[in-house]
Scaffold this active site. Sequence first.
Site, short mmCIF file in Angstrom:
data_model
loop_
_atom_site.label_atom_id
_atom_site.label_comp_id
_atom_site.label_asym_id
_atom_site.label_seq_id
_atom_site.Cartn_x
_atom_site.Cartn_y
_atom_site.Cartn_z
N CYS A 270 3.54 -19.55 -101.61
CA CYS A 270 2.72 -20.75 -101.86
C CYS A 270 1.53 -20.83 -100.91
O CYS A 270 1.17 -21.91 -100.43
CB CYS A 270 3.55 -22.03 -101.74
SG CYS A 270 4.89 -22.12 -102.89
N ALA A 271 0.95 -19.68 -100.63
CA ALA A 271 -0.26 -19.65 -99.80
C ALA A 271 -1.17 -18.55 -100.39
O ALA A 271 -1.53 -17.60 -99.71
CB ALA A 271 0.09 -19.36 -98.35
#
Length: 502
Positions: free
Chosen positions: A399-400
């Site tokens: 999630c980056a």
Amino acid sequence: MIGTAPAPQIEPLGSQAEREERLEALRTAFTGLDTEYTLADGSTVSRTYLDSAASNLRLTVADDIVRRALRHYANTHSELHFGAHVTTHLYHRAHQIVNDFVDASDAYTSVFLGSGVTGGLNRMAQVLAERRPERDLVITTLMEHHANDLPHRKHVGEVVHVPLEKDPDGDAGRVDMTALRAAIQEHADRLNYVAVTAASNVTGVINPVHEVARLAHEAGALCVVDAAQSAAHLPLSVQGGDDEAIDVLCMSGHKIYAPGSPGVVVARKDLFEGLEPQAVGGGIVDRVETDRYEITDALPEREEAGTPNLPGAFRLATTLYLLGRIGMDLVEDDERELTQYALERFEAIDGLKIYGSHRLEVADRIGVITFNLDALPHGLVTAALNDYFGVAVRNECFCAQPFVRKLLGRTSTNGDATSDAACSPEAQPGMVRVSFGLYNTKADVDTAADALADIAARPDWYRSRYRPLRDGSGDWVHRNFDFEPARAFSLEKEVDAWLQSA
Ligand code: PMP
């Protein structure tokens, strides 16, 4: 260490030697350390859990204490029967313990909401946007989790991503303070707040959050800190030196050895003044007529409509108090030693590339190590670690996406991360991440490092065992080893077994 050493409001209990002994005792007091799985070669092993950055295991001792607290269980908001009185008191204490854990004075409130940092950051983005609508810009860094980026875009407006320092080993250091200062000056009139993670969930690198707060304050802006990754791993105070106090701090209980507990926002009380809560209902009103209602001024009540997740809040508070009594200084030192050991062992594996510096003295990091093997895709390495060694790690983009793309060198000519397919549902690129909790030992690191060395030495053999899923995730599955989750555990079977034995 994040900035200057905080003076914890939860006093560590006992001498250094006693605290070290208790830390050692705590290491095995978690649920799920001895869970066994049968591997692809037919052997059965206890798993090696190295996925704490995603969620860490639950403290058994806190569960036991909460189970005893629940003998008094009742709803809060009443004090006129014994159970309700005890529960209301415990819920109040839970907030106070959270405040104490991060050294927050009476000027702060702690609010339990959602299931992690995501809920907290969404709510605080709304609050801060409403508080100062003329300031429609947020500065954040390139290393942020989407939870510390998208809520600002959605609720506040424009988000500017500040680049990271190049550390001497070349990859990605902490936030570049010179670039941050420049961005703050450039956008000072529109800047609402600077939102920064205390530690990266990709490289583990630690940011100087109090210095960030000072720079933000100089421009009349606020400082919001995402403490999802740091809370269980580093001492953290919202105070800091002159004008360095953090205005808003968000934590996830499930990353603080308390899965099942809520997310927490610790924020300056005045930020909420006069703002309508997001949710209304019971527990937050002084008076209700059929045509109007008056919301209480009291915090955190104003922000916590309805019946709270009481067992979760008690579990989190018990865990924080326990960590505070052992001392987060010890927890930090302990993890640092393990991380150093792991970096050395992983560094020595042929063809293994670690992202971010492998030297803690160059780029201080928590126990999060992300890497790739030259010869094999991240999805295959992760599956093989699990299927052949019982080592649980995570892969893909964590999630980056912009940060992982940048680290993977997927950049356009102007140096910005491109919006190519990397990390998108159609794409394959990503990384493997090992992350530690209090329960991990050098033996766990050895298990992972030996496994990785074997995978790196025999890529063709492992590749022949797997096929790509081709669903866009970058994941791979074994060709002839099937794991059936329902055989590992079934709620229905457990219930039926209990019913039949009742
Ligand atoms: N920030 C960081 C740095 C994280 O690592 C995570 C979780 N991976 C989050 C925010 C989001 O936390 P949650 O899923 O608990 O809302």
